[in-house]
Design a protein around this motif. Structure first.
Motif, PDB file in Angstrom:
ATOM      1  N   PRO A 183     -18.765  -1.618  29.794  1.00 21.08           N
ATOM      2  CA  PRO A 183     -20.114  -2.244  30.173  1.00 21.08           C
ATOM      3  C   PRO A 183     -21.032  -1.503  29.427  1.00 21.08           C
ATOM      4  O   PRO A 183     -22.383  -2.061  28.882  1.00 21.08           O
ATOM      5  N   ILE A 184     -21.205  -0.018  29.398  1.00 13.96           N
ATOM      6  CA  ILE A 184     -22.028   0.715  28.310  1.00 13.96           C
ATOM      7  C   ILE A 184     -21.890   0.243  27.083  1.00 13.96           C
ATOM      8  O   ILE A 184     -22.995  -0.094  26.302  1.00 13.96           O
ATOM      9  N   TRP A 185     -20.849   0.174  26.480  1.00 15.76           N
ATOM     10  CA  TRP A 185     -20.558  -0.475  24.926  1.00 15.76           C
ATOM     11  C   TRP A 185     -21.191  -1.843  24.860  1.00 15.76           C
ATOM     12  O   TRP A 185     -22.053  -1.988  23.924  1.00 15.76           O
ATOM     13  N   ASN A 186     -20.910  -2.621  25.833  1.00 18.96           N
ATOM     14  CA  ASN A 186     -21.665  -4.061  25.681  1.00 18.96           C
ATOM     15  C   ASN A 186     -22.953  -4.123  25.705  1.00 18.96           C
ATOM     16  O   ASN A 186     -23.578  -5.009  25.303  1.00 18.96           O
ATOM     17  N   GLN A 187     -23.775  -3.228  26.577  1.00 16.97           N
ATOM     18  CA  GLN A 187     -25.226  -3.240  26.668  1.00 16.97           C
ATOM     19  C   GLN A 187     -25.833  -3.081  25.327  1.00 16.97           C
ATOM     20  O   GLN A 187     -26.904  -3.397  25.069  1.00 16.97           O
ATOM     21  N   PHE A 188     -25.031  -2.476  24.484  1.00 15.58           N
ATOM     22  CA  PHE A 188     -25.667  -2.162  23.063  1.00 15.58           C
ATOM     23  C   PHE A 188     -25.393  -3.165  21.823  1.00 15.58           C
ATOM     24  O   PHE A 188     -25.758  -3.063  20.749  1.00 15.58           O
ATOM     25  N   THR A 189     -24.830  -4.446  22.223  1.00 15.15           N
ATOM     26  CA  THR A 189     -24.421  -5.161  21.519  1.00 15.15           C
ATOM     27  C   THR A 189     -25.776  -5.978  20.895  1.00 15.15           C
ATOM     28  O   THR A 189     -26.628  -6.417  21.654  1.00 15.15           O
ATOM     29  N   GLY A 190     -25.670  -6.213  19.521  1.00 18.53           N
ATOM     30  CA  GLY A 190     -27.023  -6.611  18.854  1.00 18.53           C
ATOM     31  C   GLY A 190     -28.335  -5.725  18.906  1.00 18.53           C
ATOM     32  O   GLY A 190     -29.321  -6.136  18.476  1.00 18.53           O
ATOM     33  N   THR A 191     -28.062  -4.631  19.160  1.00 18.45           N
ATOM     34  CA  THR A 191     -29.043  -3.499  19.061  1.00 18.45           C
ATOM     35  C   THR A 191     -28.815  -2.424  17.961  1.00 18.45           C
ATOM     36  O   THR A 191     -27.891  -2.414  17.228  1.00 18.45           O
ATOM     37  N   GLU A 192     -29.915  -1.719  17.727  1.00 19.36           N
ATOM     38  CA  GLU A 192     -29.709  -0.544  16.563  1.00 19.36           C
ATOM     39  C   GLU A 192     -28.689   0.328  16.875  1.00 19.36           C
ATOM     40  O   GLU A 192     -27.714   0.719  15.921  1.00 19.36           O
ATOM     41  N   ILE A 193     -28.367   0.719  18.347  1.00 23.35           N
ATOM     42  CA  ILE A 193     -27.232   1.379  18.688  1.00 23.35           C
ATOM     43  C   ILE A 193     -25.945   0.883  18.294  1.00 23.35           C
ATOM     44  O   ILE A 193     -24.915   1.630  18.048  1.00 23.35           O
ATOM     45  N   GLY A 194     -26.178  -0.393  18.653  1.00 20.99           N
ATOM     46  CA  GLY A 194     -24.847  -1.271  18.552  1.00 20.99           C
ATOM     47  C   GLY A 194     -24.282  -1.307  17.014  1.00 20.99           C
ATOM     48  O   GLY A 194     -23.156  -1.027  16.901  1.00 20.99           O
ATOM     49  N   THR A 195     -25.378  -1.081  16.055  1.00 23.09           N
ATOM     50  CA  THR A 195     -24.864  -1.183  14.639  1.00 23.09           C
ATOM     51  C   THR A 195     -24.420   0.193  14.404  1.00 23.09           C
ATOM     52  O   THR A 195     -23.280   0.155  13.833  1.00 23.09           O
ATOM     53  N   TRP A 196     -25.131   1.277  15.133  1.00 22.43           N
ATOM     54  CA  TRP A 196     -24.333   2.652  14.814  1.00 22.43           C
ATOM     55  C   TRP A 196     -23.170   2.714  15.162  1.00 22.43           C
ATOM     56  O   TRP A 196     -22.087   3.198  14.512  1.00 22.43           O
ATOM     57  N   VAL A 197     -22.832   2.075  16.414  1.00 23.42           N
ATOM     58  CA  VAL A 197     -21.315   2.296  16.998  1.00 23.42           C
ATOM     59  C   VAL A 197     -20.622   1.306  16.114  1.00 23.42           C
ATOM     60  O   VAL A 197     -19.453   1.915  15.872  1.00 23.42           O
TER      61      VAL A 197
END
Length: 322
Positions: free
Chosen positions: A301-315
């Motif tokens: 769920p922590i990974w999923n919360q960053f979907t579509g965000t800047e942090i998600g792009t870094w991930v």
């Protein structure tokens, strides 16, 4: 804030004389002991800087939090009061939001994967993310993998973590991650942790082997579960205000020394990590290997919360690195 600005002007005047021949003093603050491998690495950095500058640059190292906590030293860097510090990228997320990336659990597959990412474009870009906030990153240092250690209840599976009160760093990502895994996070100051463990205020904590050993928490906690949920590097920072007052030649000397120091520190860290593990075992600590997959699944769920965000792009960029 006014006091900080006044102090900054005093420090500038004291450290940087109008006489161009005057030695420039670079003070480096860090929170760890003077026996920690980080201290040895900084002494190596100091030797390189002083030698390559013909001692026109002098490095003074202040361990044991002498100049303040992580948060205090970062603030002092922003105002130019202290030239340099080394801190964990964990608390740095309060100043540089992009540093939240290092709080994503199980982000890196291994130490090798982490440094492949940090030595490439991803790492170079992350080092620059603090410039708007007065902080310039010079290099990353290895800080190992963080795992759980407990005093009474061994963690042999993810279910054993349920309800345990675990000391965590005072960062939103640390708190969310332990919560997601079923634990009860307790953001206690590191300096108060030994007493908290001793008095049963918390059931355990999480950290890398050298920190677990040098803190002597193993005297109380006899179970060390190698789930390796975080790999949060340390970062060598210099005040942007101080950096801009250096000549291009001095900047190059410091930048080159930082890269050499990072490579040296990784070797020193690996050696001390192995030494620490042996000491923990000989002190009666049970080293527990676990199936990491259930831990990984709990934090999705922590990974999923960053979907579509800047942090998600870094991930995504980091996961693409092979």
């Amino acid at each position: 804030m006014i006091i900080l600005v006044i102090l900054a002007s005093v420090f500038f005047h004291f450290n940087y004389s109008k006489d161009s021949s005057a030695t420039k003093i670079l003070r480096i603050a860090h929170p760890l002991s003077d026996t920690h491998p980080l201290q040895k690495s900084l002494e190596y950095f100091a030797r390189i800087v002083e030698q390559n500058s013909q001692h026109e640059l002098t490095v003074e190292i202040y361990p044991n939090g002498q100049l303040g906590s992580d948060y205090q030293t970062i603030e002092q860097l922003q105002y130019g009061i202290i030239p340099m510090t080394i801190v964990s990228c964990g608390p740095l997320e309060s100043f540089i939001p992009q540093m939240q990336i290092f709080g994503v659990p199980y982000l890196f597959r291994s130490r090798e994967h982490m440094f492949k990412a940090l030595s490439g474009p991803v790492g170079r870009e992350l080092l620059e993310t603090g410039l708007e906030r007065g902080l310039k990153g010079l290099c990353f240092f290895d800080a190992g993998a963080r795992s759980f250690y407990t005093s009474k209840t061994p963690i042999r599976s993810i279910d054993d973590l349920d309800g345990l009160k675990i000391r965590v760093m005072k960062t939103s990502m640390s708190i969310k991650s332990v919560q997601a895994m079923g634990g009860s996070p307790a953001p206690i100051d590191y300096g108060e942790l030994y007493t908290a463990l001793q008095q049963g205020v918390v059931d355990g904590a999480e950290n890398n082997p050298p920190s677990f050993y040098t803190s002597m928490h193993y005297e109380i906690c006899k179970y060390y579960t190698l789930d390796e949920h975080f790999r949060i590097p340390d970062i060598l920072l210099i005040s942007k205000l101080r950096w801009n007052r250096l000549s291009q030649e001095e900047q190059k000397i410091i930048a080159d020394a930082a890269q050499q120091c990072s490579a040296y520190q990784q070797k020193v860290w690996a050696e001390f990590e192995e030494f620490s593990m042996e000491k923990l075992k000989s002190s009666g600590v049970e080293i527990i290997s676990v199936n990491k997959m259930p831990f990984v699944q709990r934090v999705q769920p922590i990974w999923n919360q960053f979907t579509g965000t800047e942090i998600g792009t870094w991930v995504h960029r980091i996961q693409e690195i092979q």
